[in-house]
Enzyme design. Structure first.
Site, PDB file in Angstrom:
ATOM      1  N   SER A 667       0.814  -1.219   0.000  1.00 48.21           N
ATOM      2  CA  SER A 667       0.000   0.000   0.000  1.00 48.21           C
ATOM      3  C   SER A 667       0.847   1.268   0.000  1.00 48.21           C
ATOM      4  O   SER A 667       0.317   2.359  -0.229  1.00 48.21           O
ATOM      5  CB  SER A 667      -0.932   0.015   1.225  1.00 48.21           C
ATOM      6  OG  SER A 667      -0.185   0.078   2.422  1.00 48.21           O
ATOM      7  N   LYS A 710      -6.083   4.946   8.056  1.00 52.27           N
ATOM      8  CA  LYS A 710      -4.929   5.704   7.583  1.00 52.27           C
ATOM      9  C   LYS A 710      -5.242   7.206   7.501  1.00 52.27           C
ATOM     10  O   LYS A 710      -4.440   8.040   7.948  1.00 52.27           O
ATOM     11  CB  LYS A 710      -4.495   5.168   6.214  1.00 52.27           C
ATOM     12  CG  LYS A 710      -3.907   3.762   6.273  1.00 52.27           C
ATOM     13  CD  LYS A 710      -3.595   3.226   4.892  1.00 52.27           C
ATOM     14  CE  LYS A 710      -2.982   1.833   4.977  1.00 52.27           C
ATOM     15  NZ  LYS A 710      -2.702   1.249   3.655  1.00 52.27           N
TER      16      LYS A 710
END
Length: 825
Positions: A667, A710
């Site tokens: 990611s 996040k």
């Protein structure tokens, strides 16, 4: 704010950051439901696939169609499995009862007998009453005058005959002057004169002829006495046989009457009647049991111990392994075994320590879950079953053989030296439902060749369902029914809307709702508590939101400490300014059931080299395979898109700064690529932005997991330092539908203090991060002047030219010295 490319995507509006279930939608859905939640139909939300599989597995009659229920924790797997099993069991006939009894021929192999449902317990009580009656009535019969008179006659006949013959020998001996005397060693004979035994000294002075006459008489008498004594054991054996026959004859009248009474109520039941006949025969063969006292000497017991503790008669009792009490109703059994050890699964044999030794009998056989569920359904947690030694193999063995065999590991491995039992196996006919995780199911399919033959039905639970009007109505119905069943306060429409919003958060998708009903039920219990603390009669939306906040706070200590380290600059993270080759990546940390996001500084350094991109995480063995794959992909993108007409002459390094644990996942590959492009172009990257997203070889930014955590992680760091209005996060465009952000982030975006940009390509992202257009190739094959891509390509071309120059210089030096040697000096 820095200047951005006019082609860069616009930031998302606050309305797209979190789905909000309208209270009006909930109210209209509730209006169509019954007023009493208890009257609502009991269904399992979104689990049609699993329910159809369970329906098949519980109704099909063929072998091997046992069921494995797989899915996430809290999705209602156990509840649905038990509900479907109970529905099927209610329509099935009640299974037969099973008992263990003593085998009078092979004592170490207890016999298993099948009885009609509801008969075993009654038969057990009947036999127990029978034996208890007999151990009182038979000894009482031995006290009657009729028995004593017949016994006296038999004893007198034996005594008179033996004593008569002895007296006859004694009389003949007296007539011949010989006396017979009893001694500790037996009978002795000696001459007698004047009523006195002749002493050895006097006997030696008798004439020789007289001595010989005495000796001949004594020898003849001794022969007669020996013949009589030889007949005594045989006469005593005959006497005992006569006594046994008398006892059996007299006891038979009592036993037969009691057996006849016990047979009443079992007419036509051959198994029970045959067992009573076996008991009768053995009792008549062992009548002496009735004249023995348990644990003491003496002819008759003075105090009766309970029949189940009387060791003389335990062999006649009945051990009910599986039995229904009268009035239990019809239907097959449904059992959930939450501790599936070997003994609890297939049964066990217990032992009793007595006088330093271990003893057992068939009455100490204990049934297992397979016995109790036989004829019905057994639900077992697969994870617990696999963890228990020998249990999984025992279950498979029972399903293959369709029998239940009781055996302990000690017996199988010859670890027990004590005498044990080998109970007859009981036929097995049941459906096993295992409940476990998907990973365990796929491991069993892959690694256990027998699994597929024994568990042919897969009931796969859904993790979530689409968010639409029907789902809202179903969720409202579910929450009202849960509240009614668990005694919680009824949720108001605003509370139901808040629960639905949280279900979307749990699903991690603004277009879907989580089906982890167990977690929502726990949340409802907490909301019920806070509603009570606030003095409300119903659960309000504020109660749900407070429950979420309190739950987060309880698990939030590690997140607070980590963010505190960033705030105190122990962990270096910039949230303003611009830097070359440095970017804020985003990662998710999972601690137990709590996940939180945090920024991580990623840096890149470049120089001329041989075309290698160094992944420091991989080189230090901290990077996982997925992370390494991401670095290789971004390297391929870089080398295939820039300066393709010259040799690759780049050396670059990438690292997660202040990362002291493992790094896994791809990611951060787009962030790493942005850092490389910045380092190559020399154009700084904004530090008030953070980036997440993976990249493919075509430069497309791909979806990642944990997007909500996040974004919130970087937001919290920025909020802690003070929001500037320029800060934000770049996420993959394909992750927009997964945004279900907490209200604090949504409100900041609505106020213009924070922004979230959806990014589709690397060009879009680098333009936003640097404030410089990414640049496209023109018809001449060159990137637009002044663009990031043009600067990157120029830097790579420069590396190639420099390397070429070094190579030419090295070749020239070789040519000048190539023909010389030390000898030419």
């Amino acid at each position: 704010m820095a200047e951005t490319d006019p082609d860069s995507p616009a930031p998302l509006s606050a309305d797209r950051l979190c789905p909000t279930c309208a209270i009006d939608s909930v109210a209209s859905a509730i209006a169509s439901l019954p007023e009493d939640p208890a009257e609502d139909h009991d269904s399992f939300l979104g689990q049609d696939r699993a329910q159809r599989a369970l329906d098949l597995g519980t109704r099909i009659a063929h072998r091997g169609f046992n069921i494995f229920v797989l899915g996430p924790e809290g999705a209602g797997r156990h509840s649905l499995a038990l509900k479907v099993a109970k529905d099927a069991a209610a329509k099935a006939p009640a299974p037969d009862d099973w008992i263990y009894v003593h085998d009078f021929k092979t004592e170490w192999v207890p016999k298993a007998l099948r009885l009609p449902s509801g008969t075993a317990v009654r038969f057990q009580k009947t036999v127990q009453f029978l034996i208890d009656r007999l151990r009182r009535e038979v000894p009482a019969m031995f006290e009657t005058d009729a028995y004593r008179e017949r016994r006296r006659r038999i004893d007198e006949d034996q005594t008179q005959k033996t004593e008569g013959e002895f007296e006859a020998i004694s009389k003949r001996a007296g007539e011949q002057g010989i006396g017979i005397m009893r001694t500790p060693m037996g009978f002795a004979m000696a001459p007698v004169k004047d009523g006195e035994v002749v002493k050895p000294e006097a006997f030696a002075q008798l004439p020789q002829a007289e001595q010989e006459a005495y000796q001949q008489k004594i020898a003849a008498l001794q022969e007669e006495m020996a013949a009589l004594l030889r007949e005594v054991p045989e006469r005593e054996q005959k006497h005992r046989a006569e006594i046994r026959a008398l006892n059996a004859e007299m006891a038979a009248t009592v036993i037969d009457a009691a057996i006849a009474h016990a047979r009443q109520g079992f007419e036509g039941l051959d198994v029970a009647l045959e067992r009573l006949d076996e008991i009768r025969a053995d009792l008549l063969d062992k009548v002496e049991l009735f004249v023995m006292q348990e644990g003491k000497g003496g002819a008759f017991p003075e105090a009766m111990v309970p029949i189940t503790e009387d060791r003389r008669f335990r062999r006649y009792l009945v051990n009910v392994v599986v039995g229904r009490e009268p009035g239990e109703g019809n239907g097959a059994p449904v059992l959930y075994e939450d501790h599936p050890t070997l003994a609890r699964l297939v049964g066990r044999i217990e032992y009793l320590a007595r006088m330093g030794a271990l003893e057992t009998d068939f009455n100490m056989i204990r049934p297992g879950a397979l016995h109790r569920a036989n004829g019905g359904f057994l639900v077992v947690d697969a994870n617990r079953l696999i963890r228990e030694p020998f249990a999984w193999e025992a279950l498979k063995r029972a399903l293959r053989a369709q029998t239940i065999t009781i055996a302990s590991p000690g017996q199988d491995m010859n670890m027990l030296s004590t005498v044990s039992l080998e109970p007859q196996p009981i036929p097995l006919d049941l459906r096993v439902v295992l409940v476990g995780e998907r990973r365990l199911y796929y491991l069993l399919v892959e690694l256990d060749p027998e699994f597929g033959e024994l568990f042919k039905v897969q009931a796969d639970f859904e993790d979530d369902l689409p968010l639409n009007a029907d789902a809202i109505a179903d969720y409202a119905r579910l929450l009202r029914r849960v509240a009614a069943k668990t005694g919680l306060k009824a949720p108001e429409p605003a509370a139901i809307a808040a629960f639905i919003d949280e279900a979307a958060r749990m699903a991690g998708d603004s277009e879907r709702l989580s089906l982890r009903v167990g977690d929502l039920t726990d949340l409802m219990r907490e909301a019920d508590y806070w509603a009570g603390e606030s003095g409300r009669e119903a659960i309000a939306g504020d109660d749900v939101r407070r429950s979420i906040e309190e739950r987060t706070y309880r698990a939030d200590r590690l997140r607070e400490r980590w963010h505190e380290r960033i705030g105190r600059e122990t962990v270096l993270i910039d949230t303003d300014g611009s830097k070359v080759g440095q970017i804020n990546g985003l990662s998710v940390m999972q601690v137990g059931g709590f996940a939180f996001g945090s920024p991580t500084r990623i840096t890149a350094r470049v120089r001329m080299g041989s075309g290698r991109v160094i992944d420091i995480e991989r080189e230090s063995k901290l990077g996982g395979p997925l992370h390494s794959k991401g670095v290789l992909i971004l390297s391929a993108y870089l080398l295939a898109n820039y300066a393709t007409d010259v040799p690759v002459s780049l050396w670059a390094s990438l690292v997660f700064e202040q990362s002291y644990g493992g790094v896994e996942g791809d990611s951060a590959s787009s962030a790493e690529l942005y850092a490389l492009l910045s380092a190559l172009s020399g154009i700084p990257i904004r530090q008030d932005l953070a980036v997440t997203g993976s990249v493919n070889q075509l430069g497309e930014v791909q979806a990642i997991g944990g997007v909500n955590e996040k974004v919130e992680g970087f937001f919290d760091i920025c909020a802690g330092r003070g929001l500037s209005g320029t800060q934000g996060v770049l996420i993959p465009q394909s992750n927009v539908k997964h945004l279900v952000l907490r209200p604090r982030v949504v409100e900041a975006v609505r106020a213009g203090d924070f922004a979230i940009w959806p990014i589709a390509t690397i060009d879009e992202g680098i333009a936003l991060l640097t404030g410089t257009p990414a640049g496209r190739r023109g018809s001449d094959g060159a990137f637009e002047a002044g663009s990031v891509n043009a600067a990157v390509e120029a830097r790579l071309a420069g590396f190639a030219e420099t390397r070429k120059a070094f190579s030419a210089k090295d070749n020239g030096s070789d040519a000048e010295t190539g023909g010389r040697s030390d000898d030419d000096g």
